[in-house]
Write an enzyme that holds these catalytic residues in place. Structure first.
Site, PDB file in Angstrom:
ATOM      1  N   HIS A 188      -1.429   1.102   7.512  1.00 46.43           N
ATOM      2  CA  HIS A 188      -1.923   1.107   6.128  1.00 46.43           C
ATOM      3  C   HIS A 188      -1.831   2.524   5.577  1.00 46.43           C
ATOM      4  O   HIS A 188      -2.014   3.503   6.303  1.00 46.43           O
ATOM      5  CB  HIS A 188      -3.375   0.620   6.093  1.00 46.43           C
ATOM      6  CG  HIS A 188      -3.977   0.597   4.722  1.00 46.43           C
ATOM      7  ND1 HIS A 188      -3.450  -0.155   3.699  1.00 46.43           N
ATOM      8  CD2 HIS A 188      -5.057   1.238   4.201  1.00 46.43           C
ATOM      9  CE1 HIS A 188      -4.183   0.018   2.613  1.00 46.43           C
ATOM     10  NE2 HIS A 188      -5.164   0.866   2.896  1.00 46.43           N
TER      11      HIS A 188
ATOM     12  N   CYS B 295       0.831  -1.202   0.000  1.00 45.95           N
ATOM     13  CA  CYS B 295       0.000   0.000   0.000  1.00 45.95           C
ATOM     14  C   CYS B 295       0.867   1.254   0.000  1.00 45.95           C
ATOM     15  O   CYS B 295       0.437   2.307  -0.472  1.00 45.95           O
ATOM     16  CB  CYS B 295      -0.945  -0.004   1.188  1.00 45.95           C
ATOM     17  SG  CYS B 295      -0.111  -0.047   2.777  1.00 45.95           S
TER      18      CYS B 295
END
Length: 1046
Positions: A849, A455
């Site tokens: 994330h 990510c």
């Protein structure tokens, strides 16, 4: 009476005499006549009607028969008996064949005369069987039309018993499929169309009276048009039936067709092609509606092979129908859908491109109101297709010329039309039990597949992609045949722009750009990856440029060979071939330097002798440290940076220890967010640019004084980048706990902010040249205005240190002692507008994330809103020792001031949320408030776009490569070919997956869990354990266990 009438009609008397006598015979019908006389007259008149030699005989037979049937109905009913009717249908009449249309007209007339007679019911029963037999024998259109008229007037003659109604309709449909028209004259063609319409009207009446016959009839239609028998081509007359099918049945019928596993692809292809042929049938309503419904139905069940084959086979035929006004509108609707949905390749559009100009010119000459309205719709379609498949000027130039005076739709409208029309945007309404494949986002943007804790890369790629000028420059580069990193980035940007996939997997790009010290499958720092990627692109362009310059001159090879070499050379730099002087225009800068490069000047002034040491170096991002709450509004005294956790503002590449940029310079912050109101991003910019006092253990070694001295250190921007990258230093290492911590302070980023940029201007004396006492004069300039220290013994000293590095250390760097000579600094405030924000959700750099907010830039965002220029001394004097170095006072010009608060009612289409594969619309209010809702989700990397391109500090400019702001470059053929190939592969994958799931659906049902709402879970999470939505407890719901990336 019959003998007299026959002798009279066949005699040679004048016609007026004959007509007068016939009138007397008709009048005598009111008188009493015996049954034998009536039967003889009915027999004679029947022969006259069916076999009369001329019109007079046939007319006489009809007049006499009607007169006597009216007054002697019972006798006429006895004459037209069941046996008589069956004899006509089975044996004919004399020389007349049993299928002669005259017989059907005669029976029709007889039934009209018996309409109120009970005997007609017996005749109707006999006719039901015979009518079905006639239809099964595939009569001609003329006979079918006569039969249809008869049955329309006498519906009791239609077969209805024991399911014969549905059978009759099926056979009548089958009969229509054999209709052929060999006539070429308009009158004959009109008669043929009229005959077909009579038959279709009969079927409509039967379907209304007996609805159960409709579905079998339509099944028969599909069986006919889906036939793959090469010896049989169904008649186009079946198109007349479409207008009589209720539109409410579209969903049911299309579902039945598209989900029936017994229907083979070849049959479906044939059926769809023949339905498209029906567009040629005049006055056939709703054909376009059914064709588009079937196209959408096939797309929803991912039968893309059929759609591709049919589109390429029939697109030219549909276009040719635009020439005929009677079928033009329906043809345009189908043509628009076929072209707009065929988005994986320009092949279909390019089949019709050669015919566009001629059609437009014809419509313009026509001058009719209907033609003008049609032309507007047609040109809108053409603009959409040329936008979708740019990069073919040789094909489009003539089209643009002929439609230049017609309105052009906006880019937003074009994108909306294309997004709604794609095959992959059709929802699977016909197979709700199957898992639906992810369609492309309504935003029109493409997501990126998470390849396993990637990510950090996905967020950086989407951030660079949303930097519109950088993206357009990359896409405009001529890199055909090369295998450079820039080529891979160009290909990735092209896929993100034009792929039909909902999410693209950047595996090749990941392998090419992963730093060697990054462990595969582990979470990494996105800012470190961004800095590494920009360095690689910069160094690669420099290396390729050096290789190009080192090649032999033109005299050593022929002109042709040199031209070939320059075309195929992957190292022809990253500049368009049509602009050979681009390197000179850009002052030798690389693309990364032009877009993201700026320069910082760091100055240190000894507070004892007031000598100054300066160092200037490039940067691609500015790391912003957090200052303690007690130092936010206090003057910079005592400790370094006013007590900040950083001992030295470091501008350069981040350390590669996995901690994050600048983490080694931060003291361990508490693991909770700062109390009080959120910080504003300009405050952190002000804090970075504010002067600091170096004292105690941090004293500065002054070369003039030869010892450690108290000093003042200042940083200022001397060259502003086009894109300003700001990295918040959120990660630190807690030595006591041996843990990496994250600063959770909420930082609000304004939509617009200003950055002060200092440009040093020489004085007139310096421009004229050094004077004999320049050293003394410069020394006097350096001392404070209210001090009287003796500077006669000050010795001139200075040193210049040259270093070479790449982007974050490249170019000559001067670090010398400057004294004497006054330098004036012009301060300009550069206006910047926010384009993207990378958010980090989690508690440390090794877990959590990343996701990105990106803004769609408008033309207004490129306008220059710079504040007026201010001027100040390079080293302004002050009354105290803690003078501000290299910045104006806060009262004059704040270093990072932002505009008024932006209203939160912006269009939801302005901002896009990129969360790996998921791409959704959002708004600036969500960007501002996400941390207040989810405390673990904090802004990490922000990119601002400079407004205006002609600033003195900018370098480069957005008009490089001949591109204008907001205009996407045409896609090169090599890129288009790669995208077309992948789009075809994707459609095949979709179709294969759909077929596999359909086979599994019979034995097992598939279930899916709906996606969570952002109102319940943070944008950076996949469930309760993610981001700020996890954990128990109140407040922010913190979780002490850091989750890994998903």
């Amino acid at each position: 009476m019959d003998k007299i009438l026959e002798a009279l009609v066949t005699s040679s008397h004048p016609l007026p005499v004959k007509r007068a006598i016939v009138r007397k015979v008709v009048e005598a019908a009111e008188k009493e006549v015996t049954e034998e006389q009536c039967h003889a007259l009915y027999t004679l008149t029947t022969r006259f009607i069916l076999l009369g030699e001329d019109a007079f005989q046939r007319q006489t037979g009809q007049q006499v028969q009607e007169a006597y049937a009216r007054y002697h109905r019972n006798e006429f009913a006895h004459f037209v008996s069941k046996d008589f009717v069956l004899g006509l249908f089975q044996q004919g009449y004399g020389p007349l064949d049993r299928r002669d249309p005259v017989l059907f007209d005669f029976l029709h007339g007889c039934l009209r005369l018996l309409i109120s007679c009970p005997a007609v019911l017996e005749v109707a029963t006999a006719l039901q069987t015979e009518v079905l037999r006639v239809v099964c024998e595939r009569p001609t259109p003329v006979l079918c039309a006569r039969l249809a008229v008869l049955l329309a007037d006498f519906p009791q003659c239609v077969p209805r018993e024991k399911g014969q109604g549905a059978l009759f309709c099926q056979q009548l449909v089958r009969t229509m499929s054999y209709f052929q028209c060999a006539a070429n004259q308009e009158k004959e063609l009109r008669e043929y169309v009229s005959q077909v319409n009579r038959v279709s009207a009969l079927l409509q009446g039967i379907w209304k009276a007996e609805p159960t016959a409709l579905l079998p009839s339509l099944q028969e239609v599909f069986a006919i048009i889906s036939s793959t028998d090469p010896a049989f081509e169904p008649s186009i007359s079946l198109a007349s039936l479409v207008q009589h099918i209720p539109l409410q049945m579209i969903t049911v019928l299309i579902k039945s067709l598209t989900t029936d596993h017994n229907v083979k692809d070849a049959s479906m292809t044939k059926a769809l092609c023949r339905m498209i042929d029906w567009l040629s049938w005049p006055l056939a309503n709703h054909v376009d509606t059914w064709v588009i419904a079937l196209l959408k139905g096939l797309a929803s069940v991912q039968k893309f092979t059929i759609l591709i084959d049919v589109t390429l086979l029939k697109i030219e035929l549909v276009f040719n129908r635009l020439w005929y006004p009677i079928v033009r509108q329906g043809a345009l609707v189908v043509l628009s859908h076929m072209l707009l949905s065929f988005q994986h390749s320009p092949e279909a559009f390019h089949l019709v491109v050669p015919h566009v100009v001629q059609l437009v010119q014809s419509l313009q000459r026509d001058g009719l109101p209907t033609s003008k309205a049609f032309l507007l719709q047609f040109t809108e379609l053409i603009h959409c297709m040329m936008y979708q498949y740019s990069g073919f000027p040789d094909l489009y130039d003539s089209i643009l010329e002929v439609i230049k005076d017609l309105p052009k739709p906006s880019e937003e409208k074009i994108k909306l039309i294309l997004n709604q029309s794609a095959w992959t945007s059709q929802s699977n309404l016909f197979a709700p039990g199957l898992m639906q494949l992810a369609a492309k986002s309504e935003t029109g943007k493409t997501g990126l597949v998470n390849l396993g804790n990637t990510c950090y890369m996905n967020s950086v790629i989407q951030t660079l992609f949303m930097a519109a000028d950088f993206r357009r420059h990359v896409l405009s580069l001529q890199l055909n045949g090369s295998n450079t990193l820039m080529k891979k980035l160009q290909l990735l940007f092209a896929f993100l722009t034009h792929t039909q996939r909902a999410a693209y997997a950047p595996r090749n790009f990941f392998e090419a750009t992963r730093p060697p010290w990054f462990t595969v499958g582990s979470q990494q720092d996105c800012s470190e990856y961004l800095r590494f990627l920009l360095d690689r692109l910069h160094e690669e362009e420099l290396a390729l440029r050096a290789l190009t310059e080192a090649k032999p001159k033109a005299g050593e090879a022929s002109t042709a060979d040199e031209s070939t070499t320059s075309t195929q050379d992957p190292g022809a730099a990253h500049a368009p071939q049509d602009n050979p002087d681009s390197a000179l225009e850009n002052n030798g800068q690389t693309l990364v330097e032009r877009m993201f490069g700026g320069r910082l000047s760091t100055g240190i002034r000894c507070l004892r002798c007031h000598s100054v040491s300066e160092k200037e170096e490039p940067f691609t991002d500015l790391p912003l440290a957090f200052c303690p709450p007690q130092a936010q509004h206090s003057p910079p005294r005592g400790a370094v940076n006013g007590g900040c956790e950083s001992s030295q503002v470091e501008i350069g590449p981040a350390t590669r220890d996995g901690v994050g940029p600048g983490a080694e310079r931060q003291s361990p912050p508490p693991p909770q967010a700062r109390s009080g109101p959120p910080l504003a991003l300009p405050e952190l910019v002000d804090y970075m640019l504010a002067p600091e006092i170096l004292e105690e253990e941090n004293r500065y070694f002054c070369e003039r004084c030869g010892s450690l001295q108290r000093a003042e250190r200042g940083v200022r921007v001397v060259a502003a980048p086009e894109y300003l990258i700001l990295t918040l230093l959120r990660f630190s290492y807690d030595a006591a706990r041996q843990l990496r911590r994250k600063i959770l302070d909420d930082v609000r980023a304004p939509l617009r902010m200003h950055l002060p940029v200092h440009q040093t201007q020489p004085t007139r004396q310096q421009e004229a040249g050094p004077s004999p006492d320049s050293g003394e004069n410069q020394a006097k300039k350096l001392k404070p205005s209210q001090r009287e220290e003796d500077l006669d013994k000050r010795e001139e000293a200075g040193r210049v240190r040259q270093t070479s590095a790449s982007m974050n250390g490249g170019g000559p760097v001067t670090d010398g002692l400057r004294e004497g000579g006054e330098c004036r600094t012009e301060v300009r405030t550069m206006s910047y507008v926010l384009t993207s924000v990378v958010m980090h959700s989690g508690m440390s750099s090794e877990s959590g994330h990343y996701y990105t907010y990106g803004r769609n830039m408008s033309a207004v965002d490129y306008e220059d809103n710079s504040a007026p220029t201010a001027s100040s001394n390079f080293l302004p004097t002050s009354n105290g020792e803690q003078e501000e170095l290299g910045t104006t006072s806060q009262s004059e010009l704040p270093s990072g001031s932002c505009e008024a608060e932006v209203p939160n009612d912006q269009s939801s289409s302005d901002w896009t949320l990129f969360n790996d594969s998921r791409v959704t619309f959002t708004n600036f209010n969500s960007v501002q408030n996400v941390t207040s809702r989810f405390p673990k989700d904090t802004a990490y990397v922000l990119i601002y776009r400079r407004q205006g391109s002609g600033g003195a500090c900018g370098g480069g400019g957005v008009h490089t490569n001949g591109l204008r702001p907001g205009v996407e470059p045409p896609l090169q053929k090599e890129l288009m070919d790669a995208i077309t190939k992948d789009n075809k592969l994707y459609l095949q994958e979709q179709e294969l997956n759909a077929r596999t799931r359909a086979l599994q659906a019979a034995s097992a049902s598939c279930s899916f869990r709906p996606n969570g709402s952002d109102d319940n879970e943070p944008p950076g999470s996949c469930g309760p354990s993610g981001g700020g939505g996890g954990g128990g407890g109140g407040g922010g719901g913190f979780n002490t266990v850091s989750r890994l990336v998903f």
